[in-house]
Design a protein around this motif. Structure first.
Motif, short mmCIF file in Angstrom:
data_model
loop_
_atom_site.label_atom_id
_atom_site.label_comp_id
_atom_site.label_asym_id
_atom_site.label_seq_id
_atom_site.Cartn_x
_atom_site.Cartn_y
_atom_site.Cartn_z
N VAL A 237 1.03 0.20 -13.41
CA VAL A 237 2.36 -0.07 -12.86
C VAL A 237 2.39 -1.11 -11.75
O VAL A 237 3.45 -1.65 -11.43
N THR A 238 1.25 -1.41 -11.14
CA THR A 238 1.28 -2.23 -9.93
C THR A 238 1.50 -3.70 -10.24
O THR A 238 0.78 -4.29 -11.06
N ARG B 96 -3.92 8.23 -1.30
CA ARG B 96 -4.05 9.51 -0.60
C ARG B 96 -4.06 10.65 -1.62
O ARG B 96 -4.89 11.56 -1.53
N ASP B 97 -3.13 10.59 -2.59
CA ASP B 97 -3.06 11.64 -3.60
C ASP B 97 -4.32 11.66 -4.46
O ASP B 97 -4.82 12.73 -4.83
N ARG C 182 2.99 0.55 -1.97
CA ARG C 182 3.22 1.87 -2.59
C ARG C 182 1.97 2.34 -3.33
O ARG C 182 1.60 3.52 -3.26
N THR C 183 1.32 1.44 -4.04
CA THR C 183 0.11 1.82 -4.76
C THR C 183 -1.01 2.18 -3.80
O THR C 183 -1.77 3.13 -4.02
N TYR D 226 -8.70 0.16 -3.63
CA TYR D 226 -7.40 0.28 -2.96
C TYR D 226 -7.21 -0.78 -1.88
O TYR D 226 -6.06 -1.22 -1.65
N ASP D 227 -8.28 -1.24 -1.24
CA ASP D 227 -8.07 -2.24 -0.20
C ASP D 227 -7.90 -3.64 -0.79
O ASP D 227 -7.30 -4.51 -0.15
N THR D 228 -8.40 -3.86 -1.99
CA THR D 228 -8.09 -5.11 -2.69
C THR D 228 -6.60 -5.16 -3.02
O THR D 228 -5.95 -6.20 -2.86
N ILE D 229 -6.06 -4.03 -3.48
CA ILE D 229 -4.62 -3.96 -3.73
C ILE D 229 -3.85 -4.21 -2.44
O ILE D 229 -2.88 -4.98 -2.42
N TYR D 230 -4.28 -3.59 -1.36
CA TYR D 230 -3.62 -3.78 -0.06
C TYR D 230 -3.66 -5.26 0.36
O TYR D 230 -2.68 -5.80 0.87
N ALA D 231 -4.80 -5.90 0.11
CA ALA D 231 -4.96 -7.30 0.54
C ALA D 231 -4.05 -8.24 -0.25
O ALA D 231 -3.76 -9.35 0.23
#
Length: 316
Positions: A286-287, A303-304, A297-298, A213-218
């Motif tokens: 979808v990302t 969290r979910d 959003r991803t 998830y933090d790679t996506i955030y980055a």
């Protein structure tokens, strides 16, 4: 490092939301500190807190999931302590990060309005605020058993080193993974006064989850990071990110399944875990990694995913 970067603001929307509860409810003098602790952006607190719930749940299972009033109230006490602790320590981590990054943050439009970068909070005031947050964290830690004291105190090394990682490695997300999932170990120890294989496997699963998830955030900041000299897994992986994410999330599910197996959880735990796996699969499908808002959003969707894992443990 900042001396070698261009003196400019890179395009991008500010990550400091305006007009929310911080502006409506808090005195003006408190608002910069609330934003420094990211109180108005709770996703980070969730992602720090959820592995704590995993550890607490697995520890409770190790004790036979007692339902008598006394043990149940003790579990409720621990949940409350970890909730407050996650909120406070996430704020402390953000304060440390912004102290390290305040010069870099001035060069990026998304972060230029952060309290330290904008001058709304001075470095000295931030250090005092950090000391206060750590004092609250210590007070909470002292409410746990002595085994938890050593485990909880040792994570501070990672908290203070994480901001340096992005300066020396392409994988600061790995350091964040080691840091953010410490609660899986601490939660288990708070219940059982020891660390066992279910907690270790859950911690390892959380590591790969965070790496994902933090790679996506980055990917939100990959263009800006390249300009100002900040390193990240998003830049290191580039077009290989989606296959890498598939591996990270597959390892997350596999390690959690192994954790559940060693903990002796029942079939419903694996059904809940399958739902978390579907969440991860949807993220991959979808990302758009070139769309910063889509990446955000991803990132939030995790969290979910973490809640589904917690639910799986409870169901088991």
């Amino acid at each position: 490092m900042s001396g070698s970067t261009p003196d400019r603001n890179v395009s991008g929307a500010s990550d400091i939301p305006q007009g929310n509860w911080v502006d409506r409810w808090l005195p003006a003098s408190w608002r910069p500190y609330a934003r420094l602790a990211r109180l108005d952006r709770p996703i980070g607190t969730w992602l720090l807190y959820l592995p704590c719930l995993w550890g607490l749940g697995l520890g409770w299972q190790a004790l036979g999931a007692p339902t008598a009033t006394g043990p149940a109230l003790e579990m409720l006490r621990l949940v409350v302590l970890f909730t407050v602790g996650a909120l406070v320590m996430r704020g402390a981590g953000c304060t440390v990060n912004d102290l390290w990054d305040r010069k870099i943050d001035t060069k990026i439009a998304r972060t230029a309005t952060r309290p330290l970068a904008s001058g709304a909070v001075t470095p000295f005031a931030a250090l005092v605020f950090l000391a206060a947050q750590l004092a609250v964290g210590l007070a909470i830690l002292l409410q746990l058993n002595t085994t938890s004291w050593a485990i909880g105190a040792s994570v501070l090394v990672l908290v203070f080193l994480y901001p340096a990682a992005k300066r020396v490695t392409d994988w600061p997300q790995a350091v964040l993974g080691l840091t953010f999932n410490w609660g899986a170990l601490l939660g288990y120890a708070a219940v059982t006064e020891t660390i066992a294989m279910p907690a270790i496997l859950a911690y390892a699963a959380g590591f790969f989850w965070t790496l994902g998830y933090d790679t996506i955030y980055a990917h939100q900041d990959k263009e800006d990071d390249a300009i100002v000299g900040v390193r990240s897994s998003a830049l290191a992986l580039g077009d290989r990110t989606k296959p890498a994410l598939a591996v990270f999330y597959a390892l997350t599910i596999g390690l959690l399944a192994a954790s559940f197996w060693t903990a002796g959880l029942g079939p419903l735990a694996y059904a809940g875990l399958a739902l978390a796996g579907l969440n991860f699969a949807r993220q991959l499908w979808v990302t758009d990694l070139d769309d910063p808002q889509d990446c955000l959003r991803t990132f939030w969707a995790n969290r979910d995913a973490g809640l589904l894992v917690a639910l799986a443990i409870v169901l088991g």
